[in-house]
Scaffold this motif. Structure first.
Motif, PDB file in Angstrom:
ATOM      1  N   LEU A 518       0.811  -1.211   0.000  1.00  0.00           N
ATOM      2  CA  LEU A 518       0.000   0.000   0.000  1.00  0.00           C
ATOM      3  C   LEU A 518       0.848   1.266   0.000  1.00  0.00           C
ATOM      4  O   LEU A 518       0.755   2.099  -0.907  1.00  0.00           O
ATOM      5  N   GLU A 519       1.685   1.415   1.023  1.00  0.00           N
ATOM      6  CA  GLU A 519       2.457   2.653   1.150  1.00  0.00           C
ATOM      7  C   GLU A 519       3.443   2.827   0.007  1.00  0.00           C
ATOM      8  O   GLU A 519       3.636   3.923  -0.507  1.00  0.00           O
ATOM      9  N   LEU A 522       1.514   3.956  -3.097  1.00  0.00           N
ATOM     10  CA  LEU A 522       1.113   5.361  -3.000  1.00  0.00           C
ATOM     11  C   LEU A 522       2.286   6.290  -3.278  1.00  0.00           C
ATOM     12  O   LEU A 522       2.174   7.261  -4.035  1.00  0.00           O
ATOM     13  N   GLY A 525       3.325   6.152  -7.014  1.00  0.00           N
ATOM     14  CA  GLY A 525       2.417   6.914  -7.866  1.00  0.00           C
ATOM     15  C   GLY A 525       2.616   8.409  -7.717  1.00  0.00           C
ATOM     16  O   GLY A 525       2.596   9.145  -8.712  1.00  0.00           O
ATOM     17  N   ARG A 526       2.813   8.885  -6.450  1.00  0.00           N
ATOM     18  CA  ARG A 526       3.029  10.320  -6.238  1.00  0.00           C
ATOM     19  C   ARG A 526       4.302  10.808  -6.916  1.00  0.00           C
ATOM     20  O   ARG A 526       4.308  11.853  -7.580  1.00  0.00           O
ATOM     21  N   GLN A 543      -2.274  11.892  -3.349  1.00  0.00           N
ATOM     22  CA  GLN A 543      -1.887  10.666  -2.633  1.00  0.00           C
ATOM     23  C   GLN A 543      -2.746  10.474  -1.392  1.00  0.00           C
ATOM     24  O   GLN A 543      -3.253   9.374  -1.127  1.00  0.00           O
ATOM     25  N   GLU A 544      -2.946  11.529  -0.616  1.00  0.00           N
ATOM     26  CA  GLU A 544      -3.745  11.422   0.594  1.00  0.00           C
ATOM     27  C   GLU A 544      -5.214  11.158   0.276  1.00  0.00           C
ATOM     28  O   GLU A 544      -5.914  10.460   1.027  1.00  0.00           O
ATOM     29  N   ASP A 545      -5.674  11.719  -0.841  1.00  0.00           N
ATOM     30  CA  ASP A 545      -7.046  11.452  -1.264  1.00  0.00           C
ATOM     31  C   ASP A 545      -7.229   9.963  -1.567  1.00  0.00           C
ATOM     32  O   ASP A 545      -8.218   9.346  -1.142  1.00  0.00           O
ATOM     33  N   ILE A 546      -6.278   9.375  -2.270  1.00  0.00           N
ATOM     34  CA  ILE A 546      -6.357   7.940  -2.597  1.00  0.00           C
ATOM     35  C   ILE A 546      -6.238   7.104  -1.321  1.00  0.00           C
ATOM     36  O   ILE A 546      -6.926   6.087  -1.167  1.00  0.00           O
ATOM     37  N   ARG A 547      -5.418   7.550  -0.379  1.00  0.00           N
ATOM     38  CA  ARG A 547      -5.292   6.813   0.874  1.00  0.00           C
ATOM     39  C   ARG A 547      -6.633   6.796   1.627  1.00  0.00           C
ATOM     40  O   ARG A 547      -7.058   5.771   2.161  1.00  0.00           O
ATOM     41  N   ASP A 550      -9.115   4.509  -0.087  1.00  0.00           N
ATOM     42  CA  ASP A 550      -8.798   3.105   0.168  1.00  0.00           C
ATOM     43  C   ASP A 550      -9.310   2.668   1.536  1.00  0.00           C
ATOM     44  O   ASP A 550      -9.896   1.583   1.671  1.00  0.00           O
TER      45      ASP A 550
END
Length: 606
Positions: A518-519, A522, A525-526, A543-547, A550
């Motif tokens: 996961l991390e 993320l 991708g960022r 990135q935080e939006d996708i986190r 999820d």
């Protein structure tokens, strides 16, 4: 029907047979090879859709040629040199011992005289490169230890066809006075020419063609090299497959290796499929019917004798029990070169009668058909691999954190804990990993984390947190269940296997779980977005939006099923950029109860 129409009709039958049977047999777990064989039997001997199976087989043998070329691309000359003992030691032992044993079986059966028995015995000693390598490729075992040893034996068998064909001349008697030395010199010269051409001509050739940018010319050049080298070897008295293999080896260190493999692969796949269908087409059902009792006895006898000899020499030469079993069940069948040897012995010199040659060819074909089933059966003869044990006294064990499993995930986590001034007791069940870790100064205890006595010895009674970083999901679940049952005071932090495992762990009530990927995904991708010109702040916000998405999907999936929350996934780029509106919509989402779907007006979301 005109000839062109007949040609297209037969081509459609071959392709249709491959399309229908391959998925069915693959789904049944029998492998595509057996499916192609079945298609050939139905199209030819049963329905008589194609009468001349030998003609199809002659063309389809190019699939074996392309297969050997691709295998050669994967073997650098240095690697081939390392395999020389297996090729000439193990391979020669297999051909000689199997040939002698099967010669005795053939002679005792009374189907032919002593000369024909030698031809039959050594012809049956040869295995099918096409069948064996296709099975290895399907199982992903080509580069395993047993796969490489099996390939070494197959490679020697390809070389052995030359002296075996010369043996036919000797067995024909004194009327044949031809000097074999010129033929040997031609064969050696052809191999030398191949090596020189591969070293000094092939790479410059592809460099010149690559500069033109003509994709079709590169494909044509690849086909020319494979077929040209195969033809050269055939003219020199060697097999076409050997020539293709040598050209592949010569190009193994070329920078064009991967492109060549991609160009040849489609031709290899379809021609090899047609080759297996052609073997089924060539099966003579009338010969089987007339000699059904003999064949019922002969096929298993040949495969058992050959398999036992292969198993024995593999064990003597250092293979493990399981590897020897796998090789023995992979190579007990007859091979394509058996067809060549029996047909030649029948056509020239009369060492074998036509009926005997047909009977031997039927035995070889049926043994091929049984090989995929034999490979599946081999699993019953495998033993559990012995796990190396280390003596451990757990002296000095006991800390606030007990880590079970020192995987790459656990190693990174341990660095954080140690840098924070915390002591960590680590146990792992891999002796090799413990030895490797000790080289870097780590003190890891050997032990099975699924055993209560091991956890107690490692100081679980004093541990505040148990960190489970094992690789296999079933082992992780076992450790979690054991700790929750017997040591409820300890908090449990777990590395989960995948998304479904994360949901299951949450339902178990673990204190914290995290998917290994996961991390890193993320962050990856960022950083890719930033490399494409997106601002650092915007990339971080995305990135935080996708986190958050999820996490919210996990909450939904835990209560509503794995398909819940699909509308939170992005499947198309969001427009317009920058991603201000999705972020604002996400804030609206966060202000809700955490279980509702995002607002419908959010743009570009499916």
């Amino acid at each position: 029907m005109s000839a062109p129409n007949a040609f297209f009709t037969e081509t459609l039958l071959l392709l249709g047979g491959a399309v229908v049977t391959a998925p069915i047999f693959k789904k049944l777990g029998l492998g595509t090879v057996l499916g192609y064989l079945a298609a050939g039997v139905v199209i030819g001997p049963v329905l008589h859709g194609i009468g001349d199976g030998e003609a199809v087989l002659g063309v389809a043998e190019l699939g074996v040629v392309f297969l050997l070329f691709i295998i050669g691309l994967e073997l650098k000359p240095s690697r081939l040199w390392q395999m020389r003992r297996d090729i000439f030691g193990l391979g020669s032992a297999q051909v000689v011992l199997s040939g002698l044993a099967l010669t005795a079986v053939a002679y005792l059966s009374g189907v032919t005289d002593w000369r024909g028995s030698i031809v039959a015995g050594f012809g049956l000693a040869l295995s099918s490169t096409a069948f064996s390598m296709q099975i290895l490729e399907e199982q992903g075992d080509v580069n395993t230890r047993y796969g490489q040893r099996a390939f070494s034996m197959l490679l020697f068998q390809d070389l052995a066809i030359v002296p075996l064909l010369a043996l036919l001349t000797v067995l024909n008697g004194p009327k044949e006075t031809a000097n074999p030395l010129p033929d040997l010199a031609i064969a050696v010269g052809a191999v030398a020419a191949m090596i020189v051409a591969g070293r000094y001509l092939l790479t410059p050739l592809f460099q010149v063609i690559a500069r033109t940018g003509a994709r079709e010319a590169m494909i044509a050049a690849a086909l020319f090299v494979v077929l040209g080298s195969a033809t050269l070897m055939q003219m020199a008295g060697l097999s076409m497959a050997m020539g293709a293999f040598l050209s592949g080896v010569m190009l193994a260190e070329s920078s064009y290796r991967h492109e060549l493999e991609a160009d040849i692969e489609p031709f290899r796949g379809i021609l090899l499929a047609i080759f297996f269908i052609a073997v089924g087409l060539s099966l003579q059902l009338e010969v089987i019917y007339q000699n059904v009792l003999f064949i019922i006895l002969a096929v298993p006898v040949v495969m058992v004798v050959k398999g036992l000899i292969i198993f024995g020499i593999c064990r003597i030469s250092g293979s493990s029990h399981n590897d020897a079993v796998r090789i023995a069940f992979l190579l007990p069948q007859g091979g394509e070169f058996g067809f060549v040897l029996f047909s030649t012995a029948s056509a020239t010199g009369g060492l074998l009668s036509n009926s005997t040659a047909s009977l031997l060819i039927a035995i070889v074909t049926l043994s091929m058909a049984l090989t995929p089933l034999g490979v599946a059966l081999s699993k019953r003869f495998l033993t559990a691999e012995k796990h190396e044990e280390l003596d451990e006294d757990f002296e000095g064990a006991g800390a606030d954190v007990l880590m079970v499993g020192f995987s790459r995930f656990g190693q990174i986590a341990a660095q954080i804990l140690l840098a924070g001034g915390r002591e960590v007791t680590v146990i792992d069940y891999s002796a090799d990993r413990i030895r490797q870790a000790s080289n870097f100064g780590f003190r890891i205890y050997f032990g099975d984390g699924t055993r209560k006595d091991v956890l107690r010895s490692a100081g679980i009674d004093r541990a505040k947190i148990v960190v489970v970083c094992t690789h296999k999901q079933e082992i992780t679940d076992h450790v979690v269940e054991l700790v929750q049952t017997d040591y409820p005071h300890a908090r449990i932090f777990v590395r989960s296997y995948d998304r479904i495992h994360s949901i299951a762990l949450r339902n178990r009530g673990v204190d914290y779980e995290l998917r290994e990927t996961l991390e890193s995904g993320l962050l990856f991708g960022r950083m890719t977005l930033e490399a494409l010109g997106v601002g650092e702040a915007d990339a971080f916000a995305i990135q935080e939006d996708i986190r958050r998405r999820d996490e919210q999907r996990l909450v939904l999936q835990a209560t509503e099923g794995i398909t819940a929350g699909r509308d939170m996934l992005f499947s198309k780029p969001v427009r317009p950029e920058p991603l201000v509106k999705p972020k604002r919509q996400m804030e609206t989402f966060d202000a809700s109860d955490g279980l509702s779907a995002p607002a419908q007006e959010e743009p570009a979301r499916v």
